[in-house]
Design a protein around this motif. Structure first.
Motif, PDB file in Angstrom:
ATOM      1  N   ASP A 224       0.839  -1.204   0.000  1.00 13.44           N
ATOM      2  CA  ASP A 224       0.000   0.000   0.000  1.00 13.44           C
ATOM      3  C   ASP A 224       0.874   1.255   0.000  1.00 13.44           C
ATOM      4  OD1 ASP A 224      -2.390  -1.379   0.043  1.00 13.44           O
ATOM      5  OD2 ASP A 224      -2.678  -1.207   2.206  1.00 13.44           O
ATOM      6  N   PHE A 225       0.497   2.233  -0.832  1.00 10.84           N
ATOM      7  CA  PHE A 225       1.158   3.537  -0.826  1.00 10.84           C
ATOM      8  C   PHE A 225       0.477   4.404   0.214  1.00 10.84           C
ATOM      9  CE2 PHE A 225       1.477   7.952  -2.510  1.00 10.84           C
ATOM     10  CZ  PHE A 225       2.852   8.099  -2.374  1.00 10.84           C
ATOM     11  N   VAL A 226       1.257   4.966   1.152  1.00 10.46           N
ATOM     12  CA  VAL A 226       0.663   5.669   2.287  1.00 10.46           C
ATOM     13  C   VAL A 226       1.368   6.994   2.545  1.00 10.46           C
ATOM     14  CG1 VAL A 226      -0.104   3.541   3.415  1.00 10.46           C
ATOM     15  CG2 VAL A 226       2.159   4.485   3.970  1.00 10.46           C
ATOM     16  N   VAL A 227       0.611   7.916   3.138  1.00 11.59           N
ATOM     17  CA  VAL A 227       1.166   9.123   3.751  1.00 11.59           C
ATOM     18  C   VAL A 227       1.173   8.873   5.250  1.00 11.59           C
ATOM     19  CG1 VAL A 227       0.825  11.589   4.166  1.00 11.59           C
ATOM     20  CG2 VAL A 227       0.302  10.617   1.915  1.00 11.59           C
ATOM     21  N   LEU A 228       2.271   9.227   5.907  1.00 11.07           N
ATOM     22  CA  LEU A 228       2.374   9.013   7.348  1.00 11.07           C
ATOM     23  C   LEU A 228       1.801  10.214   8.098  1.00 11.07           C
ATOM     24  CD1 LEU A 228       5.924   7.407   7.626  1.00 11.07           C
ATOM     25  CD2 LEU A 228       3.688   6.306   7.413  1.00 11.07           C
ATOM     26  N   ASN A 229       1.059   9.934   9.153  1.00 10.51           N
ATOM     27  CA  ASN A 229       0.519  11.000   9.990  1.00 10.51           C
ATOM     28  C   ASN A 229       0.981  10.802  11.427  1.00 10.51           C
ATOM     29  OD1 ASN A 229      -1.792   9.866  11.844  1.00 10.51           O
ATOM     30  ND2 ASN A 229      -2.107   8.879   9.857  1.00 10.51           N
ATOM     31  N   TRP A 230       1.057  11.895  12.178  1.00  7.62           N
ATOM     32  CA  TRP A 230       1.561  11.773  13.545  1.00  7.62           C
ATOM     33  C   TRP A 230       0.458  11.767  14.600  1.00  7.62           C
ATOM     34  CZ3 TRP A 230       0.591  16.496  16.005  1.00  7.62           C
ATOM     35  CH2 TRP A 230       0.582  17.641  15.208  1.00  7.62           C
ATOM     36  N   ARG A 231      -0.785  11.539  14.161  1.00  7.17           N
ATOM     37  CA  ARG A 231      -1.885  11.419  15.120  1.00  7.17           C
ATOM     38  C   ARG A 231      -2.744  10.203  14.764  1.00  7.17           C
ATOM     39  NH1 ARG A 231      -3.502  14.861  18.603  1.00  7.17           N
ATOM     40  NH2 ARG A 231      -5.722  14.752  18.116  1.00  7.17           N
ATOM     41  N   ALA A 232      -2.294   9.036  15.197  1.00  4.01           N
ATOM     42  CA  ALA A 232      -3.077   7.816  15.008  1.00  4.01           C
ATOM     43  C   ALA A 232      -4.148   7.773  16.087  1.00  4.01           C
ATOM     44  CB  ALA A 232      -2.176   6.593  15.105  1.00  4.01           C
ATOM     45  N   VAL A 233      -5.406   8.002  15.697  1.00  5.56           N
ATOM     46  CA  VAL A 233      -6.471   8.145  16.686  1.00  5.56           C
ATOM     47  C   VAL A 233      -6.786   6.806  17.346  1.00  5.56           C
ATOM     48  CG1 VAL A 233      -7.429  10.123  15.451  1.00  5.56           C
ATOM     49  CG2 VAL A 233      -8.314   7.834  14.986  1.00  5.56           C
ATOM     50  N   CYS A 234      -7.238   6.905  18.615  1.00  2.00           N
ATOM     51  CA  CYS A 234      -7.455   5.685  19.399  1.00  2.00           C
ATOM     52  C   CYS A 234      -8.816   5.058  19.161  1.00  2.00           C
ATOM     53  CB  CYS A 234      -7.274   5.989  20.889  1.00  2.00           C
ATOM     54  SG  CYS A 234      -8.604   6.978  21.637  1.00  2.00           S
ATOM     55  N   GLY A 235      -9.832   5.890  18.851  1.00  2.00           N
ATOM     56  CA  GLY A 235     -11.181   5.385  18.637  1.00  2.00           C
ATOM     57  C   GLY A 235     -11.964   5.122  19.909  1.00  2.00           C
ATOM     58  N   GLN A 236     -11.338   5.342  21.077  1.00  2.00           N
ATOM     59  CA  GLN A 236     -11.983   4.990  22.342  1.00  2.00           C
ATOM     60  C   GLN A 236     -12.092   6.144  23.328  1.00  2.00           C
ATOM     61  OE1 GLN A 236     -13.376   1.977  22.823  1.00  2.00           O
ATOM     62  NE2 GLN A 236     -12.718   1.454  20.744  1.00  2.00           N
ATOM     63  N   CYS A 237     -11.355   7.232  23.127  1.00  2.00           N
ATOM     64  CA  CYS A 237     -11.395   8.333  24.100  1.00  2.00           C
ATOM     65  C   CYS A 237     -12.704   9.105  23.958  1.00  2.00           C
ATOM     66  CB  CYS A 237     -10.197   9.262  23.906  1.00  2.00           C
ATOM     67  SG  CYS A 237     -10.276  10.261  22.402  1.00  2.00           S
ATOM     68  N   ARG A 238     -12.921  10.047  24.855  1.00  3.23           N
ATOM     69  CA  ARG A 238     -14.207  10.777  24.852  1.00  3.23           C
ATOM     70  C   ARG A 238     -14.392  11.593  23.566  1.00  3.23           C
ATOM     71  NH1 ARG A 238     -10.522  12.900  28.181  1.00  3.23           N
ATOM     72  NH2 ARG A 238     -10.193  15.165  28.344  1.00  3.23           N
ATOM     73  N   ALA A 239     -13.286  12.119  22.981  1.00  5.58           N
ATOM     74  CA  ALA A 239     -13.424  12.867  21.725  1.00  5.58           C
ATOM     75  C   ALA A 239     -13.825  11.926  20.586  1.00  5.58           C
ATOM     76  CB  ALA A 239     -12.121  13.579  21.388  1.00  5.58           C
ATOM     77  N   CYS A 240     -13.165  10.779  20.494  1.00  5.27           N
ATOM     78  CA  CYS A 240     -13.494   9.819  19.432  1.00  5.27           C
ATOM     79  C   CYS A 240     -14.924   9.315  19.570  1.00  5.27           C
ATOM     80  CB  CYS A 240     -12.517   8.648  19.470  1.00  5.27           C
ATOM     81  SG  CYS A 240     -10.844   9.043  18.891  1.00  5.27           S
ATOM     82  N   LEU A 241     -15.326   9.005  20.795  1.00  4.14           N
ATOM     83  CA  LEU A 241     -16.675   8.470  21.019  1.00  4.14           C
ATOM     84  C   LEU A 241     -17.757   9.507  20.775  1.00  4.14           C
ATOM     85  CD1 LEU A 241     -16.029   6.263  24.189  1.00  4.14           C
ATOM     86  CD2 LEU A 241     -16.298   5.523  21.814  1.00  4.14           C
ATOM     87  N   ARG A 242     -17.390  10.789  20.811  1.00  2.88           N
ATOM     88  CA  ARG A 242     -18.350  11.852  20.497  1.00  2.88           C
ATOM     89  C   ARG A 242     -18.378  12.167  19.004  1.00  2.88           C
ATOM     90  NH1 ARG A 242     -16.616  16.002  25.378  1.00  2.88           N
ATOM     91  NH2 ARG A 242     -17.725  14.954  27.076  1.00  2.88           N
ATOM     92  N   GLY A 243     -17.626  11.401  18.212  1.00  6.37           N
ATOM     93  CA  GLY A 243     -17.590  11.639  16.785  1.00  6.37           C
ATOM     94  C   GLY A 243     -16.683  12.766  16.377  1.00  6.37           C
ATOM     95  N   ARG A 244     -15.676  13.102  17.222  1.00 10.88           N
ATOM     96  CA  ARG A 244     -14.722  14.160  16.914  1.00 10.88           C
ATOM     97  C   ARG A 244     -13.297  13.602  16.981  1.00 10.88           C
ATOM     98  NH1 ARG A 244     -17.344  18.126  21.467  1.00 10.88           N
ATOM     99  NH2 ARG A 244     -19.446  18.271  20.589  1.00 10.88           N
ATOM    100  N   PRO A 245     -12.978  12.607  16.173  1.00 10.18           N
ATOM    101  CA  PRO A 245     -11.671  11.943  16.295  1.00 10.18           C
ATOM    102  C   PRO A 245     -10.493  12.860  16.007  1.00 10.18           C
ATOM    103  CG  PRO A 245     -12.823  11.207  14.323  1.00 10.18           C
ATOM    104  CD  PRO A 245     -13.815  11.979  15.128  1.00 10.18           C
ATOM    105  N   TRP A 246     -10.708  13.972  15.292  1.00  7.97           N
ATOM    106  CA  TRP A 246      -9.601  14.903  15.036  1.00  7.97           C
ATOM    107  C   TRP A 246      -9.122  15.566  16.332  1.00  7.97           C
ATOM    108  CZ3 TRP A 246     -14.419  15.029  12.824  1.00  7.97           C
ATOM    109  CH2 TRP A 246     -15.326  15.954  13.327  1.00  7.97           C
ATOM    110  N   TYR A 247      -9.921  15.456  17.411  1.00  9.69           N
ATOM    111  CA  TYR A 247      -9.495  15.963  18.720  1.00  9.69           C
ATOM    112  C   TYR A 247      -8.993  14.839  19.620  1.00  9.69           C
ATOM    113  CZ  TYR A 247     -12.054  20.292  17.644  1.00  9.69           C
ATOM    114  OH  TYR A 247     -12.494  21.467  17.063  1.00  9.69           O
TER     115      TYR A 247
END
Length: 371
Positions: free
Chosen positions: A83-106
């Protein structure tokens, strides 16, 4: 089994960086090894070298990167070898309160690879959890974002940090819309990306502000409709004159200094928005009349990584580039080799007048290491 590859090491505070042999382990659960094809030289890497981030030397520098996944560890399903990929420095967890509220960019619990790459038996601290001034690097699989492989790696990699920060500051944080007036203070790589983002969003007027006429000329190529040299003109008055006396709907501060933030604050229209995307140092303070904060209304926002969601934004911006609607390639000033990174850092310093190839520093948006 572990591999030995070349990588750019910052051995100690303000010491020259050098290319050394590093050891990259096989990927463990949730990890991936990526063969790096290109990596931009960002000011953040220079800050690491200078000890401005922390003192966890030695560092493996580089973080604005693109490449091909070579191997993945147990449990990885989102990316696969090839796979050709761009690397990012914020791999989201999917479980914190921001992710669970639908705001994974936070996301409040982003993560990196658990294992460490090493140099002469010493654990390396990879810049922003990536360390991509290397032939190969080990990252968390969530730091890999698949994009269309038709794009140039040198172009795609810049989405990993600076270009995404600027475009996102305009589109995601500032919510620039059709017909808006926008001012961007500071026309380096991030500021010019904010200008490109505002243009993409349909802004009617985009005012570029800088102290360097060469940077202002580049900003016009990126989409600025007007320019202001703040060495010779009052920024607030100039922006107001260009916006019917009112100020801009959105002002993006891409410098990260108290004086330019104050300019941004007063250069916006009533109920307008200020977006701080320039990174200040810990000692900086601002002093604004609280009555003005209250009376002018609007919003004062900071933009961290352009409030982006890599899985959403990286592929979209690559597609726009391939369609000819967003010239990401314009941000690549030159391509260099691994052993030229120190020279690229030197041209970032305030006293530098010329770059690696004799080009003026004001003309440099990004030097990109190509492997």
């Amino acid at each position: 089994m572990a591999q030995e590859v070349r990588g750019v090491i910052a051995p100690g505070k303000n010491e020259p960086v050098r290319v050394e042999t590093i050891v990259v382990p096989d990927p463990g659960p949730g990890e991936a090894v990526v063969q790096v094809q290109a990596c931009g030289v960002c000011h953040t890497d220079l800050h690491y070298k200078q000890g401005g981030i922390n003192d966890e030397f030695p560092f493996l520098l580089g973080h604005e990167a693109a490449g091909v996944v070579e191997a993945v560890g147990e449990g990885v399903t989102d990316v696969a070898p090839g796979d050709f990929v761009v690397l990012n420095w914020r791999a989201v967890c999917g479980q914190c309160r921001a992710c669970l509220r639908g705001r994974p960019w936070y996301c409040f619990d982003t993560h990196n690879a658990e294992q460490k790459m090493t140099w002469e038996g010493r654990e390396l601290s990879p810049a922003l959890g990536i360390g991509a001034f290397a032939e190969k690097t080990l990252v968390a699989a969530g730091q890999c974002t698949k994009v269309d492989p038709a794009v140039s790696p040198a172009t795609a990699g810049l989405l990993g940090c600076g270009v995404m920060a600027g475009i996102g500051a305009a589109i995601n944080t500032g919510r620039v819309g059709r017909g808006d007036t926008v001012a961007v203070i500071g026309c380096g790589g991030v500021g010019d990306a904010a200008i490109a983002g505002a243009r993409l969003a349909g802004a009617a007027k985009i005012i570029a502000v800088d102290i360097d006429d060469r940077k202002l000329a580049t900003a016009e190529k990126m989409g600025a409709t007007h320019t202001v040299n703040s060495r010779s003109a009052d920024v607030v008055e100039s922006v107001r004159e260009l916006t019917g006396g009112f100020g801009a709907d959105v002002v993006i501060e891409a410098v990260g200094r108290p004086e330019t933030y104050e300019q941004a604050f007063y250069a916006r229209d009533l109920a307008g928005t200020v977006v701080l995307v320039g990174v200040p140092t810990p000692d900086m303070r601002i002093d604004l009349p609280l009555l003005d904060v209250f009376g002018r209304g609007g919003a004062l926002k900071s933009s961290w990584y352009g409030d982006c969601l890599p899985s959403r934004d990286f592929p979209m911006l690559v597609d726009l580039h391939l369609q000819g609607r967003l010239d990401l390639g314009a941000f690549v000033t030159e391509t260099i080799a691994l052993d030229e990174v120190e020279k690229a850092f030197e041209r970032m310093l305030p006293h530098s007048l010329e770059g690696v190839g004799g080009a003026p520093i004001g003309d440099v948006l990004r030097s990109v290491v190509v492997l």
